[in-house]
Design an enzyme around this catalytic site. Structure first.
Site, PDB file in Angstrom:
ATOM      1  N   ILE A 112      10.355   0.632   2.981  1.00  0.00           N
ATOM      2  CA  ILE A 112       9.313  -0.368   2.722  1.00  0.00           C
ATOM      3  C   ILE A 112       9.404  -0.900   1.295  1.00  0.00           C
ATOM      4  O   ILE A 112       9.839  -0.192   0.379  1.00  0.00           O
ATOM      5  CB  ILE A 112       7.896   0.215   3.002  1.00  0.00           C
ATOM      6  CG1 ILE A 112       6.831  -0.881   2.938  1.00  0.00           C
ATOM      7  CG2 ILE A 112       7.597   1.399   2.111  1.00  0.00           C
ATOM      8  CD1 ILE A 112       5.474  -0.481   3.505  1.00  0.00           C
ATOM      9  N   CYS A 113       8.997  -2.156   1.146  1.00  0.00           N
ATOM     10  CA  CYS A 113       8.815  -2.798  -0.147  1.00  0.00           C
ATOM     11  C   CYS A 113      10.145  -2.969  -0.870  1.00  0.00           C
ATOM     12  O   CYS A 113      11.028  -3.674  -0.401  1.00  0.00           O
ATOM     13  CB  CYS A 113       7.790  -2.014  -0.962  1.00  0.00           C
ATOM     14  SG  CYS A 113       7.059  -2.923  -2.335  1.00  0.00           S
ATOM     15  N   HIS A 114      10.339  -2.329  -2.011  1.00  0.00           N
ATOM     16  CA  HIS A 114      11.574  -2.433  -2.775  1.00  0.00           C
ATOM     17  C   HIS A 114      12.653  -1.437  -2.323  1.00  0.00           C
ATOM     18  O   HIS A 114      13.774  -1.494  -2.802  1.00  0.00           O
ATOM     19  CB  HIS A 114      11.291  -2.210  -4.272  1.00  0.00           C
ATOM     20  CG  HIS A 114      10.587  -3.351  -4.927  1.00  0.00           C
ATOM     21  ND1 HIS A 114       9.232  -3.549  -4.794  1.00  0.00           N
ATOM     22  CD2 HIS A 114      11.044  -4.360  -5.697  1.00  0.00           C
ATOM     23  CE1 HIS A 114       8.879  -4.627  -5.482  1.00  0.00           C
ATOM     24  NE2 HIS A 114       9.956  -5.144  -6.027  1.00  0.00           N
ATOM     25  N   SER A 165       9.541  -2.912   6.158  1.00  0.00           N
ATOM     26  CA  SER A 165       8.315  -3.685   5.957  1.00  0.00           C
ATOM     27  C   SER A 165       8.294  -4.194   4.529  1.00  0.00           C
ATOM     28  O   SER A 165       9.037  -3.708   3.667  1.00  0.00           O
ATOM     29  CB  SER A 165       7.069  -2.843   6.234  1.00  0.00           C
ATOM     30  OG  SER A 165       6.832  -2.741   7.610  1.00  0.00           O
TER      31      SER A 165
END
Length: 184
Positions: A112-114, A165
């Protein structure tokens, strides 16, 4: 959560500092509620410092150092974001190899994210469709991925399934999808 993850052991890989706290705690809690045994793996130390954006969050105990952890001991891998977490991990050859081993053995991964920065460094995004924090779009495209701006993306290209995500607001969908994929 409808799926039963009893008997499954899930690794969470995080740097000693910099993981976004909610991107660890929400997937951790969701996977545990589904019956999984979750383990926090880190490159150094006995605890990691979490963050809420740029502010320090809580510390969490490390279950095992990366040097004593083998991918064969786990059924799946979760990679939390935060800017500093994957940026640090992608400079650690053992962390990159640990991630790549999940892809080589066909085990599912959720990031997720980075966190997809670490996937790009492990050279496992080529030909895959994924999402991430929007600022990674160019980096992931340059690594051969097709980037989509979606709440959650499931890619079954290659021998394993990858769940990605974009951000903390996507966590409900991310956790539900990770549980579904890890239970399959």
């Amino acid at each position: 959560m409808a799926h039963d993850l009893k008997g499954r052991t899930i690794a969470f890989l995080a740097a000693p500092a910099g993981a976004e706290q909610v991107e660890v705690t929400e997937p951790w809690d969701g996977l545990r509620r589904a019956g999984a045994d979750v383990r926090l793996i880190s490159t150094a130390g006995t605890e990691i410092q979490m963050y809420d954006g740029l502010d320090k969050g809580d510390t969490f105990p490390v279950d095992a150092p990366l040097g004593h952890s083998v991918p064969d001991a786990f059924d799946a891998l979760v990679l939390p974001g935060g800017v500093a977490n994957p940026d640090f991990l992608r400079t650690v050859p053992e962390a990159v190899a640990f991630v790549r081993a999940f892809f080589d053995t066909g085990k599912p991964v959720a990031a997720i994210c980075h966190a997809p920065w670490l996937l790009a460094e492990a050279d496992v995004v080529r030909g895959r469709t994924l999402t991430s924090w929007p600022s990674l779009r160019t980096d992931l495209g340059n690594a051969g991925a097709l980037w989509r701006d979606e709440e959650v993306q499931v890619c079954e290209a290659g021998p394993n399934t990858l769940v990605t995500s974009r951000k903390p607001a996507d966590l409900p969908a991310f956790v539900k999808t990770a549980v579904d994929v890890f239970a399959a």
